[in-house]
Design a protein around this motif. Structure first.
Motif, PDB file in Angstrom:
ATOM      1  N   GLU A   3       0.829  -1.208   0.000  1.00  0.00           N
ATOM      2  CA  GLU A   3       0.000   0.000   0.000  1.00  0.00           C
ATOM      3  C   GLU A   3       0.863   1.256   0.000  1.00  0.00           C
ATOM      4  N   ALA A  42      -6.790  -1.938  -8.664  1.00  0.00           N
ATOM      5  CA  ALA A  42      -7.688  -2.498  -7.649  1.00  0.00           C
ATOM      6  C   ALA A  42      -7.201  -2.140  -6.248  1.00  0.00           C
ATOM      7  N   GLU A  43      -5.891  -2.225  -6.014  1.00  0.00           N
ATOM      8  CA  GLU A  43      -5.342  -1.857  -4.700  1.00  0.00           C
ATOM      9  C   GLU A  43      -5.586  -0.385  -4.390  1.00  0.00           C
ATOM     10  N   ALA A  46      -9.262   0.179  -3.648  1.00  0.00           N
ATOM     11  CA  ALA A  46      -9.590  -0.368  -2.326  1.00  0.00           C
ATOM     12  C   ALA A  46      -9.083   0.563  -1.232  1.00  0.00           C
ATOM     13  N   GLN A  47      -7.905   1.119  -1.436  1.00  0.00           N
ATOM     14  CA  GLN A  47      -7.357   2.055  -0.450  1.00  0.00           C
ATOM     15  C   GLN A  47      -8.234   3.301  -0.351  1.00  0.00           C
ATOM     16  N   ALA A  49     -11.431   3.455  -1.058  1.00  0.00           N
ATOM     17  CA  ALA A  49     -12.688   3.031  -0.433  1.00  0.00           C
ATOM     18  C   ALA A  49     -12.543   2.884   1.082  1.00  0.00           C
ATOM     19  N   ALA A  50     -11.325   2.571   1.531  1.00  0.00           N
ATOM     20  CA  ALA A  50     -11.070   2.400   2.957  1.00  0.00           C
ATOM     21  C   ALA A  50     -10.750   3.726   3.653  1.00  0.00           C
TER      22      ALA A  50
END
Length: 73
Positions: A3, A42-43, A46-47, A49-50
């Motif tokens: 990340e 995608a990573e 996702a980051q 979204a988090a």
């Protein structure tokens, strides 16, 4: 990819485009969509979204315009 590396790369792209004219968020999104492999996108998504911790505001603004990753990719 970790990340922290995703964060660093996305922020470097944003730091370049922040000084450009035009829609900077769209330019960041286009660069990421065109040059990052689906797992990297995608990573990043996702980051975001988090909560997007560590990401530049321009990266957060660009995220909705990044080409989504299909389930098969």
């Amino acid at each position: 990819m970790s990340e922290s590396k995703i964060t660093r790369m996305a922020n470097q792209i944003a730091s370049f485009f922040v000084s450009q004219s035009g829609d900077q968020a769209a330019a960041v999104a286009a660069h990421i969509s065109d040059n990052w492999a689906p797992p990297m996108r995608a990573e990043l998504l996702a980051q975001v979204a988090a909560g997007g911790e560590g990401l530049a505001p321009l990266v957060i603004a660009a995220a909705p315009m990044v080409r989504p990753v299909s389930r098969g990719a």
